[in-house]
Enzyme design. Structure first.
Site, PDB file in Angstrom:
ATOM      1  N   ALA A  63       0.854  -1.188   0.000  1.00  0.00           N
ATOM      2  CA  ALA A  63       0.000   0.000   0.000  1.00  0.00           C
ATOM      3  C   ALA A  63       0.888   1.236   0.000  1.00  0.00           C
ATOM      4  CB  ALA A  63      -0.867  -0.017   1.247  1.00  0.00           C
ATOM      5  N   GLY A 102      -0.683  -5.123   0.023  1.00  0.00           N
ATOM      6  CA  GLY A 102      -1.700  -4.884  -1.011  1.00  0.00           C
ATOM      7  C   GLY A 102      -1.291  -5.445  -2.359  1.00  0.00           C
ATOM      8  N   GLU A 105      -2.283  -8.941  -2.328  1.00  0.00           N
ATOM      9  CA  GLU A 105      -3.757  -8.980  -2.364  1.00  0.00           C
ATOM     10  C   GLU A 105      -4.270  -8.771  -3.790  1.00  0.00           C
ATOM     11  OE1 GLU A 105      -5.415  -7.738   1.954  1.00  0.00           O
ATOM     12  OE2 GLU A 105      -4.240  -6.182   1.000  1.00  0.00           O
ATOM     13  N   GLU A 125       1.766  -6.849   6.851  1.00  0.00           N
ATOM     14  CA  GLU A 125       1.052  -5.762   7.553  1.00  0.00           C
ATOM     15  C   GLU A 125       1.187  -5.815   9.075  1.00  0.00           C
ATOM     16  OE1 GLU A 125      -1.129  -6.080   3.621  1.00  0.00           O
ATOM     17  OE2 GLU A 125      -0.081  -7.423   4.979  1.00  0.00           O
TER      18      GLU A 125
END
Length: 698
Positions: A63, A102, A105, A125
């Site tokens: 992210a 992310g 993901e 994370e």
């Protein structure tokens, strides 16, 4: 079309490429670009399959952490992932570098994944006090099964491509990401293989649904080191939702967990620590364009605990080392310890079986300081006295090649003084490693008065190369970490004279989150070291001296402030110590009182923060965050409290200043009076963080 994401068509294959240096982070622009390009590829009747890949050195590495805590910008990541997952055409993620957070993901929302053999895939994370917030905890268990998912999500460490292939996270290892991805799409189209949406595939959850202990055992193994942390447990719960709930409900619960953590004090502290570590590598007051000197070989003087550990750190990074001792016997012993350490790590599976031999081959053990000649960096790790250090540096001046950086691994001594023994003070600095040096991440880099900018940059660069966290500090007694620690030591000793017991003080400090209390730490280091040093300086410390006079030197003698059963390092409270303290107080005519845990915590922590304020005032540390980095990586300060200066801001500087003034009067100790900087910030209602903000603005 998007600036940072492009769609190209190679006849029936659409190639979507993210190009947002340095790490293709999922900023709003990248999210928007992926969404736009996937929609365009789906809408183009000529395109039958889609590859999602990245330009530059890596796949999407996570992210955009700078967006945390700010109002969300559309599109949200889940909207982008739904678009990918619901594509009627196969979407293949082609991964190189790292697919983290992310980034993984995004790859999990694709129907298939391929990767180059050096790729790393992970959901780290938890290391920022968070859990994956865009389906990672729901899709990963479906891709690899709950056991490996727990290991990756609760532990936060990535896996390599080979392990990813073995466990079904990727379909194939390819040569190049874009070309490999394209070839794989063509194969899918030729075979007419159906799309695999992880959200609809519960096959790898079946065993854990039937026997939940598969999941709970994996969680227990991964959380046993997570004392005090919230995120690992929340992440484990989220993986549990994948087993217990339908996909969309699990996704909703994961999101709730993520939002709760993102607003938590712990995650704020962990994200602060992440940025503080990066900030520490920026050196204040060095001219633009100062370049590090090349370091191809390192010489280390001393093969004892510190020298050996430092040599291991360099060999671990593939840098050749000349390890120098004064005699064959010491050299042999030092090399033997290193060999044993590496073999033990290999036996545990921590390094490959052939690593110990490869690393030992990088270390050339020799006798005699004259062997430093071919080293670009020399680190002395000899006995901690000024006379010995000066003698060594005088000889280095004679034997080290011109331009070599000369570093001392001293933990207290004045580097300016040491530099005077050479004709090249510009090459001299401190590199203070922490014990055990092959494990502890901190390296305090001490800038002396005459240290040349390029020598300083060399030390910082090489520290990072050997996986250390460098923090540049100035010259003073004990630098940053030990100087602050000395204040805590002073108070812990005083508390014993007022009625507290070692086990009470240590319990308060460990409950706060430190790995050990001051008395257990003293026992580990050896109480005789401080005793000898006090005798040299003509100082008395009645209780500590009495322990040493009774032959209680700590763990090595089986008793110190605590007693230790044979073969155990677990400190056990000892009635004999209590008796010894009582007798000492009676002899000195001191009255015991009940000391509260709250007072202990304040007297352990606030004097250190006060010393931190003095360190900032004197310019010994450039930023409050540098002090925090020293404590996080050198002294085991709990990461979820962000470091002493960060924690002080959360407690409130006015409260800390008031309490210090109170204790200064109560205990008749003027050294506890708040430092001018602390007083000023408290009076203005400001924080230590405001100093960093002000210096950035300047």
């Amino acid at each position: 079309m998007s600036e940072v994401v492009k769609l190209e068509r190679h006849d029936e294959v659409g190639i979507v490429t993210v190009n947002s240096p340095p790490v293709n982070a999922l900023s709003a622009a990248v999210r928007g670009g992926i969404l736009e390009c996937i929609k365009a590829a789906v809408a183009d009747p000529a395109i039958k399959g889609i590859v999602l890949t990245c330009a530059g050195r890596t796949f999407i590495a996570g992210a955009d952490i700078t967006e945390f805590g700010k109002p969300p910008k559309p599109p949200g990541l889940n909207e982008v992932l739904a678009e990918i997952e619901n594509s009627p055409k196969p979407v293949v993620a082609a991964i190189h570098g790292t697919a983290l957070g992310g980034g993984l993901e995004v790859a999990l929302a694709c129907h298939f994944r391929v990767a180059v053999k050096e790729a790393k895939l992970g959901l780290p994370e938890v290391k920022l006090g968070l859990l994956p917030g865009a389906g990672g905890t729901q899709r990963l268990p479906r891709a690899v099964g709950p056991e490996l998912a727990v290991k990756m999500i609760v532990g936060g460490d990535p896996i390599g491509a080979a392990e990813a292939l073995k466990n079904g996270l990727i379909e194939e290892i390819v040569e190049g990401p874009a070309s490999g991805g394209e070839a794989f799409v063509r194969k899918l189209l030729a075979e007419k293989r159906p799309l695999r949406r992880l959200r609809d595939d519960d096959s790898k959850l079946a065993a854990a649904k039937a026997d939940r202990s598969i999941f709970t055992n994996a969680v227990a193994a991964m959380t046993k080191r997570s004392r005090g942390l919230e995120a690992p447990f929340a992440a484990a719960d989220a993986v549990g939702y994948a087993i217990d709930l339908p996909f969309d409900e699990g996704l909703k619960k994961e999101r709730e967990g993520f939002l709760k953590l993102v607003a938590s004090d712990q995650s704020k502290a962990q994200r602060y620590a992440f940025f503080a570590e990066r900030e520490a590598a920026k050196i204040a007051g060095v001219p633009e364009g100062a370049k590090p000197r090349p370091v191809n070989r390192v010489a280390i003087l001393g093969a004892g605990t510190m020298g050996g550990g430092i040599a291991m750190s360099f060999a671990n990074a593939g840098i050749p080392v000349t390890l120098i001792e004064t005699g064959e016997e010491q050299l042999k012993r030092g090399l033997g310890v290193m060999q044993k350490n590496w073999e033990a790590t290999a036996a545990r599976g921590g390094i490959p079986a052939d690593a110990p031999a490869k690393r030992m081959a990088l270390i050339n053990g020799v006798v005699g300081i004259e062997n430093v000649g071919d080293a670009d960096l020399v680190i002395e790790a000899v006995f901690e006295t000024m006379a010995v250090k000066k003698e060594v540096f005088g000889k280095l001046d004679q034997y080290a090649k011109q331009g070599a950086v000369l570093a001392s691994n001293t933990s207290y001594l004045n580097i300016d003084e040491i530099a005077k023994s050479t004709k090249r003070p510009q090459d001299v600095l401190g590199m203070h490693f922490f014990s055990p040096a092959n494990v502890m991440k901190l390296c305090e880099i001490v800038r002396a008065d005459k240290t040349a900018p390029d020598a300083l940059v060399t030390a910082v660069t090489i520290a990072r190369k050997i996986a250390k966290v460098p923090a540049v500090v100035g010259v003073c007694d004990g630098f940053v970490g030990n100087r602050m620690l000395a204040q805590r030591g002073k108070q812990s000793e005083k508390l014993l004279f007022e009625g507290a017991l070692p086990q009470q003080v240590d319990a308060v400090v460990t409950k706060f989150g430190m790995p050990m209390g001051p008395f257990a730490m003293g026992d580990l280091a050896g109480l005789d070291i401080g005793w000898r040093s006090r005798k040299d300086r003509g100082i008395k410390s009645e209780i500590a001296d009495a322990l040493c006079e009774a032959g209680r030197f700590g763990q090595k003698t089986g008793k110190g402030y605590y007693k230790y059963e044979a073969g155990s390092r677990a400190p056990l409270p000892d009635p004999d110590v209590e008796k010894l303290i009582d007798e000492t107080l009676a002899r000195l005519g001191r009255k015991k009182r009940v000391v509260s845990d709250e007072e202990i915590l304040e007297r352990m922590m606030y004097p250190m923060i006060n010393e931190g304020a003095k360190i900032l005032e004197e310019g010994i540390a450039a930023r409050p965050s540098d002090i925090d980095v020293v404590w996080l990586y050198g002294y085991g300060w709990p990461i979820y409290r962000g470091g002493p200066m960060f924690w002080a801001d959360s407690v409130g500087l006015k409260h800390i200043a008031d309490r210090l003034s109170f204790y200064a009067k109560e205990t008749n100790d003027p050294s506890l009076e708040p430092a001018p900087l602390l007083k000023k910030l408290a009076a203005e209602g400001k924080t230590f963080a405001s100093l960093a903000a002000a210096s950035k603005a300047a």
